[in-house]
Motif scaffolding. Sequence first.
Motif, PDB file in Angstrom:
ATOM      1  N   LYS A   2      -4.885 -10.426  12.185  1.00 33.99           N
ATOM      2  CA  LYS A   2      -4.545  -9.002  12.187  1.00 33.99           C
ATOM      3  C   LYS A   2      -5.611  -8.183  12.912  1.00 33.99           C
ATOM      4  O   LYS A   2      -5.314  -7.176  13.542  1.00 33.99           O
ATOM      5  N   ASN A   3      -6.867  -8.642  12.815  1.00 37.52           N
ATOM      6  CA  ASN A   3      -7.929  -7.941  13.521  1.00 37.52           C
ATOM      7  C   ASN A   3      -7.863  -8.167  15.024  1.00 37.52           C
ATOM      8  O   ASN A   3      -8.245  -7.300  15.809  1.00 37.52           O
TER       9      ASN A   3
ATOM     10  N   VAL B 213      -8.955  -3.305   9.105  1.00 35.03           N
ATOM     11  CA  VAL B 213      -7.548  -3.035   9.385  1.00 35.03           C
ATOM     12  C   VAL B 213      -6.643  -3.206   8.159  1.00 35.03           C
ATOM     13  O   VAL B 213      -5.430  -3.197   8.281  1.00 35.03           O
TER      14      VAL B 213
ATOM     15  N   HIS C 253     -12.788   2.995   7.212  1.00 37.91           N
ATOM     16  CA  HIS C 253     -13.462   3.972   8.075  1.00 37.91           C
ATOM     17  C   HIS C 253     -13.145   5.406   7.680  1.00 37.91           C
ATOM     18  O   HIS C 253     -13.768   6.335   8.178  1.00 37.91           O
TER      19      HIS C 253
ATOM     20  N   PRO D 119      -5.593   0.882  12.494  1.00 39.77           N
ATOM     21  CA  PRO D 119      -5.718   2.206  11.891  1.00 39.77           C
ATOM     22  C   PRO D 119      -6.908   2.998  12.419  1.00 39.77           C
ATOM     23  O   PRO D 119      -6.965   4.206  12.227  1.00 39.77           O
ATOM     24  N   ARG D 120      -7.853   2.318  13.066  1.00 40.82           N
ATOM     25  CA  ARG D 120      -9.059   3.038  13.512  1.00 40.82           C
ATOM     26  C   ARG D 120      -8.808   3.873  14.753  1.00 40.82           C
ATOM     27  O   ARG D 120      -9.584   4.751  15.086  1.00 40.82           O
TER      28      ARG D 120
END
Lengths: 317, 327
Positions: A236-237, B105, B152, A312-313
């Motif tokens: 996923k990363n 994530v 984050h 999401p980042r």
Amino acid sequence: MTLFLLRRLLYALPIVLGVSLVCFALVHIAPGDPLISVLPPDATDEVRARMMAAYGFDRPYHEQFLLWAWRALHGDLGMSIATARPVASEVIRAVGNTLILAVAATVIGFAFGLLFGVVAGYFRDSWIDKAASTLAVVGVSVPHYWLGMVLVIIFSSELGWLPATGMGPSGSSGWVPDLEHLKHLALPALTMSVIPMGIVARTTRALVAEILSQDFVGALRAKGLSEGGVFRHVVKNAAPTAIAVMGLQLGYLLGGSILIETVFSWPGTGFLLNNAIFQRDLPLLQGTILVLALFFVVLNLVVDVVQTLLDPRIQRA
Amino acid sequence: MSAVELQGLNVTFTGGTKPVRAVRGVDLGVDRGETVALLGESGSGKSVTLRALLRLNPERKSRIEGSIRVAGQDVMALRGRALEDFRGKVASMIFQEPSLALDPVYTLGAQIAETVVKHEGGSRAAGWARALELFRRVRIPEPERRLNAYPHEMSGGMRQRAMIALALACRPQVLLADEPTTALDATVQIQVLLLLRELQREFGLATIFVTHDIGVAVEVADRIAVMYAGRIVETGPVREIIRNPRHPYTIGLLRARMGHEQRRGARLEAIPGAPPDLSALPPGCAFAPRCRFAEPVCSVQDPAEEAVAPQHLVRCLRSAATLAPAG
């Protein structure tokens, strides 16, 4: 999310504008007269002037551009000089053919590239890693037309398993996913897949190794996850970056490899570009490049959106 | 019986050209409900010791010897599924940098629920319910909303609280804290320390708290074990260590810390020199080259452990000389 989409679309506009400007300018940047391949060398000045007027080359540049862009917006990319057929239909057909080849090559290249990359990243510095990395470097560095010819020699000439050229059996019109067509697809797709495979393998290896060296992987093991569970997190990363690489690779392949399509007589964009250049068929060249560039812009947009959904980042605003 | 029992623990990293002896014969016992601070500078082997307790050091590149018993289980003998069941369930770990130790994530709720489902089975919904309960317990404001946040999106202090919630998710008996407050601001640091102490008492956890900050060690621990070059050089109850340090290294650490009596502008006392190369250790006491009490014998003979007071052990040939505070 809707706002993000709108904004990204808005950002794409100036790129599209720039791309079409460059395409338009091609005719005028190219050395020699744009009419050189239309007129006989001994044409009189009067005939020349009439042709200039007919093509609109006598008007100011900005008018020419607006007219050309207006027509392009309506799907009219002019007529091919060589075949006297509409450029738009020629390009669409070629893009369709290349799309088949490019998607097949990307799927093959990605499957193997990911496999090699993940294995090499997981077992860094082991013999598996070295073997996979060597294969990746070979894939990136080997000249593809050469590989194509070698494959043709082995599988077509010597073994006689697969056809060497063309998109399908003679007489067939259009592409259908039957065995005969897949056989024709096999060699060019395999040859083309070597490009994304090498790049994907190397990117994935670095990506996986980098993720595995991060603290959170230790933390995942510390909370009792199995290696399979840890692997899910690694995937996923890695996904956002891997998707981005895949999108860009698909974009490059869509441009069609001139050499590969020529070796295999695959009637795609590369083949078309090759012909357009040699016949100085400027409208065709212009149209092909414009369509390909737009494809690339759209693909980038899609990649960006997918990446944002996965990571999401990345800011969505 | 001790909750944690280390005997003759050796950890050697074999990945490089020369083997690096990161931990050399560590003996340590921690009782239920007790907190032991493992104190030392970077490279002293304190984190490696902690990781060895969960067998987190890379298997292919390290060699572990000795005996590790945690809550009655022989950790060295654990394999595969049994090791997974042990990690996070019997003993769990809090990491130094929560922004790196949490998966970026996944939402925090998902990360906690995943652990609960892994160890206790049950539905994801049950896992999320536990996560919510824990978020309340570690006093994260607006816990329902924060469960859906990504790491984050939270501040450092909140992230570390989430990390603590994650570590306590399956009600472990042993908590291993690897410099959990080092990455935090001073004010947040105190809050997190107080929270940890409170939870440790409530859950009756045996805790090993790795830190390089003697002030933090005094704040949280019942006992202090000072590590130098892969070895515990002095161990004893906190008050005893503070009032009556006997190993020259401990004395140096205490002096290097700015005290109340320090005048402004006065030079801070530092320990001269640098820690030794763990791949080429000299014979004798590893601290000898930096030690102001050292005598020729120190660089020949390896000091054995010696009890200087009840529960107060020192590895120093010159512990008699350090008794009278010199200078």
